[in-house]
Every structure is written in C-alpha cells, then in structure tokens.
Write a protein that holds these residues in place. Sequence first.
Motif, short mmCIF file in Angstrom:
data_model
loop_
_atom_site.label_atom_id
_atom_site.label_comp_id
_atom_site.label_asym_id
_atom_site.label_seq_id
_atom_site.Cartn_x
_atom_site.Cartn_y
_atom_site.Cartn_z
N ALA A 188 -9.35 1.98 -7.47
CA ALA A 188 -9.84 0.93 -8.35
C ALA A 188 -9.17 0.95 -9.71
N GLY A 189 -8.29 1.92 -9.98
CA GLY A 189 -7.65 2.03 -11.29
C GLY A 189 -6.26 1.44 -11.34
N TYR A 190 -5.81 0.78 -10.28
CA TYR A 190 -4.47 0.20 -10.29
C TYR A 190 -4.45 -1.03 -9.38
N ILE A 191 -3.36 -1.76 -9.49
CA ILE A 191 -3.10 -2.93 -8.65
C ILE A 191 -1.95 -2.57 -7.73
N ALA A 192 -2.19 -2.69 -6.44
CA ALA A 192 -1.16 -2.32 -5.47
C ALA A 192 0.01 -3.28 -5.57
N PRO A 193 1.20 -2.79 -5.32
CA PRO A 193 2.37 -3.69 -5.38
C PRO A 193 2.30 -4.71 -4.26
N PRO A 194 2.85 -5.88 -4.47
CA PRO A 194 2.82 -6.90 -3.41
C PRO A 194 3.62 -6.45 -2.19
N ALA A 195 3.12 -6.82 -1.02
CA ALA A 195 3.80 -6.46 0.22
C ALA A 195 5.10 -7.23 0.33
N PRO A 196 6.12 -6.62 0.89
CA PRO A 196 7.40 -7.33 1.05
C PRO A 196 7.22 -8.53 1.99
N ALA A 197 7.95 -9.55 1.70
CA ALA A 197 7.86 -10.76 2.50
C ALA A 197 8.39 -10.50 3.90
N ALA A 198 7.70 -11.06 4.89
CA ALA A 198 8.13 -10.88 6.29
C ALA A 198 9.38 -11.70 6.59
N HIS A 199 10.20 -11.15 7.45
CA HIS A 199 11.43 -11.85 7.84
C HIS A 199 11.12 -12.90 8.88
N ARG A 200 11.29 -14.17 8.54
CA ARG A 200 10.92 -15.26 9.41
C ARG A 200 12.12 -16.06 9.91
#
Length: 203
Positions: A188-200
Amino acid sequence: MPMSATAKAHYYAAHAQTLREHGAMNASRPWPRRRIGRPRPTVPGPIPAAPAPPARYLEPVMAGQDEDLVDVDPYAPAEPETTIPVFKLLCAPSGYATKRQLRAMGLRRSGQEPVAEVETRGPKNGLLYDIAKARPVRPLTLAKEYALDKATAARQTCGTCGRRYFFVLPTSLKSCLECHGGTPVDPAGYIAPPAPAAHRLAA
C-alpha cells in the motif's frame, strides 16, 4: 737609594734567568712577554646620513601628489547601509507578515525587500514584509502542475523495480529498500509500474 748601573745589570740578568728557567719568555728577549688577550671592541661612530638627492629630480615626481590621493575603503558597501526595526516576539504590527503568513493569505511578496524583523525562538530572526505591497499568488496551471509532478516522480521512483513510492527515496541508495537490502515493503506504500503492453501484431 738609586741603584748603580752594575747593580741594575745584575738585577735584570738574575730576573731574566729566573723567567728563562720557567719557560715564560724567550731566551733572546731580556724582558717579559706582554699579555696577549682579545682585542678591545671598538665602538662604531654614528652612521653618516645618505646624501639627499638633488631637488630637481623630486620636483616632477612629487608634483601634484597630494591632490590625487584619495582615501578609499575596499570593503565599504557600494550603497549606504540601511537598518530595519526589530520587533519582539508576537509584537509585530498588523500591517506586516512573513512569507509563510503571506502564502496562507494567498499573497506573495512580489520582489519587495524586508521592511522589519521579528525575534524568534531560534538563532535567526524572521523577516517581515508589507502586506499592502504584496500581490496575489499566480494560479497553478496544468503545465506547472505537470512539471512539479514529473520532478517529484523522479525522486519517488525506484530505478531498479520501477515502483513509485509515496515518499522520497534516499539518494544515497539510488533504489528502494527492498531492491537494496531485501527489506519487505508494504504494497500500500507504492504504485506498481504499469504492465508492458501486449504484442498484438500478426506473426
């Protein structure tokens, strides 16, 4: 009674023989040696003064020297120093305020110099500004807010795991505590990094 010449000759011969036996004088010298000591110091006389140069050599050099000499203090301020009044704690007049008080009122000092000081409990005095000369604070635009958030994110984001914490990370570690020493961190003390975009894209 005065001695005769024969008596004097016998006296000097006997005296010389006695001194010759003791080795106190040379046999070729019939009289005793003089005492040889250090030479007496001579007292030097007064040092003669150097001859003064002719007046014709000093006239072109010293002419007008007194008029050109100016007493200049290199440490003197360029402008005259002005003193400002100093008030006791909680005794400042109502028309003055500090920077923090101006900010609470929604004002800024607008480049004005302090008009007075107020004593504090610390080693330094607080500076007071005239409220009448203060101006409203400039509104915070989206561009300024974005720039401030970007600067804050650089101090709160770990360079190893990419998490952005809600506090400033220590600059000496250059990473969060979990990446540096394995100390577990509350999710609860941080913001997770955004997930890498999926290869479409099509293969």
